[in-house]
Enzyme design. Structure first.
Site, PDB file in Angstrom:
ATOM      1  N   ASP A 204      43.801 -52.541 -39.165  1.00  0.00           N
ATOM      2  CA  ASP A 204      42.389 -52.235 -39.439  1.00  0.00           C
ATOM      3  C   ASP A 204      42.258 -50.730 -39.635  1.00  0.00           C
ATOM      4  O   ASP A 204      42.189 -49.964 -38.683  1.00  0.00           O
ATOM      5  CB  ASP A 204      41.510 -52.717 -38.283  1.00  0.00           C
ATOM      6  CG  ASP A 204      40.025 -52.399 -38.510  1.00  0.00           C
ATOM      7  OD1 ASP A 204      39.712 -51.673 -39.482  1.00  0.00           O
ATOM      8  OD2 ASP A 204      39.191 -52.873 -37.727  1.00  0.00           O
ATOM      9  N   HIS A 209      37.318 -45.240 -37.136  1.00  0.00           N
ATOM     10  CA  HIS A 209      38.136 -45.133 -35.927  1.00  0.00           C
ATOM     11  C   HIS A 209      39.066 -43.927 -35.944  1.00  0.00           C
ATOM     12  O   HIS A 209      39.855 -43.742 -35.017  1.00  0.00           O
ATOM     13  CB  HIS A 209      38.953 -46.412 -35.748  1.00  0.00           C
ATOM     14  CG  HIS A 209      38.123 -47.646 -35.802  1.00  0.00           C
ATOM     15  ND1 HIS A 209      37.154 -47.941 -34.858  1.00  0.00           N
ATOM     16  CD2 HIS A 209      38.058 -48.664 -36.716  1.00  0.00           C
ATOM     17  CE1 HIS A 209      36.566 -49.080 -35.170  1.00  0.00           C
ATOM     18  NE2 HIS A 209      37.087 -49.539 -36.287  1.00  0.00           N
ATOM     19  N   ILE A 224      35.146 -44.151 -32.910  1.00  0.00           N
ATOM     20  CA  ILE A 224      35.063 -45.141 -31.828  1.00  0.00           C
ATOM     21  C   ILE A 224      36.285 -46.053 -31.860  1.00  0.00           C
ATOM     22  O   ILE A 224      36.998 -46.131 -32.868  1.00  0.00           O
ATOM     23  CB  ILE A 224      33.755 -45.969 -31.906  1.00  0.00           C
ATOM     24  CG1 ILE A 224      33.695 -46.831 -33.187  1.00  0.00           C
ATOM     25  CG2 ILE A 224      32.529 -45.054 -31.820  1.00  0.00           C
ATOM     26  CD1 ILE A 224      32.485 -47.771 -33.227  1.00  0.00           C
ATOM     27  N   GLY A 227      36.718 -52.659 -32.050  1.00  0.00           N
ATOM     28  CA  GLY A 227      36.262 -53.731 -31.166  1.00  0.00           C
ATOM     29  C   GLY A 227      37.418 -54.635 -30.766  1.00  0.00           C
ATOM     30  O   GLY A 227      37.528 -55.072 -29.622  1.00  0.00           O
TER      31      GLY A 227
END
Ligand SMILES: CCCCCCC[C@@H](O)CC(=O)SCCNC(=O)CCNC(=O)[C@H](O)C(C)(C)COP(=O)(O)OP(=O)(O)OC[C@H]1O[C@@H](n2cnc3c(N)ncnc32)[C@H](O)[C@@H]1OP(=O)(O)O
Length: 314
Positions: A204, A209, A224, A227
């Site tokens: 991903d 990120h 961040i 998830g």
């Protein structure tokens, strides 16, 4: 404020079946993923292929919806929230996507050595949530050679700011409320400041990120954590604490991402055992919090474990 002129033709989008996609994984991918979700060196069974108990974490296949067949980095915006161009969907800013919810149902254990698989992906919902749009995709993974149905996963991407176009609101989320007693177990995943840079190598490559210049422009003080890194950490914690660290006892999981996690924070997963209708399985309600900020980052968490290893009956 809704984005001017933005309106989805839900009748074209929902039910759309994407062309089946060949995806693949190998032992190296499984090990890299385990590192990305916080498995530490005292659990070599997930990290070292010559360990006699070498295993793959059952949440590994979740990465394949974005990784595809590539062993190199690919460009996230080419794939978007639904994993490809969706009929009836006007253009939107891919940087506004966050992962909203995720489920995984294991139908057959993921092969330890990986292999080639066919991903059959369908758009199963597009919802107008007011503050954003939810795009739901369901992916079924089948072995390319053995044709086995390995797992089914439902991803909900939340596209911030793209609500308010008078679309369907969708079903109310299922709510799993923890029992009013102390948790049966707590797992601690102390992420490192490099956690997202490590996890992204599982497939991903969303700039959200990694890109320190982009993050503030799209509403985050800094990049961040994925998830699915948090999610895999929760699942691993549940297997470790309540299934004797036996990955084959993992049946299913679902959860909602309630708030972002920043790399370097400590994720605490609180677990409560609950009954299911099937006496052979154990339900687990879970919630994850960031310790440093006392913020819930995963809620509506529910996993199902087999009470005994299915392989012990073979
Ligand atoms: C194929 C795979 C595709 C996956 C692509 C993912 C790519 C990844 O690289 C991206 C990531 O990993 S991002 C990191 C993980 N995710 C996050 O950090 C998101 C955290 N959550 C939030 O920020 C907010 O909850 C937020 C912003 C999601 C919602 O907050 P608000 O706008 O304040 O919404 P709220 O007022 O609370 O609720 C409005 C309606 O939306 C529903 N809702 C809320 N949170 C949701 C969520 N997480 N997922 C789905 N729906 C959600 C509410 O239920 C409400 O709707 P309704 O009134 O119908 O109940």
């Amino acid at each position: 404020m809704p984005v001017e002129g933005f309106k989805v033709d839900v009748s074209k989008a929902v039910g759309h079946k994407f062309a089946p996609e060949r995806v693949s994984s190998n032992r190296r991918d499984h090990i890299l993923y385990a590192l990305g979700v916080g498995v530490s060196e005292d659990e070599l069974k997930f990290l070292y292929e010559l360990n006699p108990q070498f295993s793959v974490l059952p949440t590994y296949p979740l990465v394949l919806a974005l990784k595809g067949d590539s062993s190199d980095v690919n460009v996230f915006k080419d794939r978007g929230a639904s994993g490809g161009p969706l009929p009836g969907m006007p253009p939107y800013d891919p940087n506004k996507i966050v992962h909203g919810e995720q489920t995984l149902d294991v139908i057959n254990p993921w092969p330890i050595n990986g292999g080639s698989f066919i991903a059959e992906k369908t758009c199963t919902g597009v919802f107008d949530k007011g503050s954003g749009m939810v795009i739901e995709t369901t992916v079924d993974l089948y072995g390319e050679q053995d044709k086995k149905h390995y797992c089914s996963l439902v991803s909900k991407s939340f596209v911030r700011g793209y609500g308010g176009w008078n679309g369907p609101k969708g079903p109310k989320a299922v709510s799993y409320v923890p029992p009013k007693r102390n948790p049966d177990a707590v797992d601690v995943f102390a992420t490192t400041t490099k956690q997202a840079l490590l996890y992204r190598l599982s497939g991903d490559y969303n700039p959200l990120h990694a890109d320190v210049d982009l993050a503030p422009k799209i509403g985050f003080p800094k990049p961040i954590l994925h998830g699915l890194s948090t999610y895999g950490g929760c699942a691993h914690g549940i297997i470790k604490a309540l299934a004797n660290n036996d990955a084959t006892r993992f049946k299913s999981i679902e959860a909602r991402f309630a708030s972002p996690v920043f790399p370097g924070e400590t994720i605490e997963t609180y677990m409560w055992k609950v009954d299911t209708k099937d006496p052979k399985t154990q339900g687990v309600i879970f919630v994850a919090k960031v310790k440093e900020r006392d913020v819930v980052v995963v809620n509506n968490g529910y996993a199902v474990l087999y009470k005994d290893s299915p392989s012990s009956k073979l």
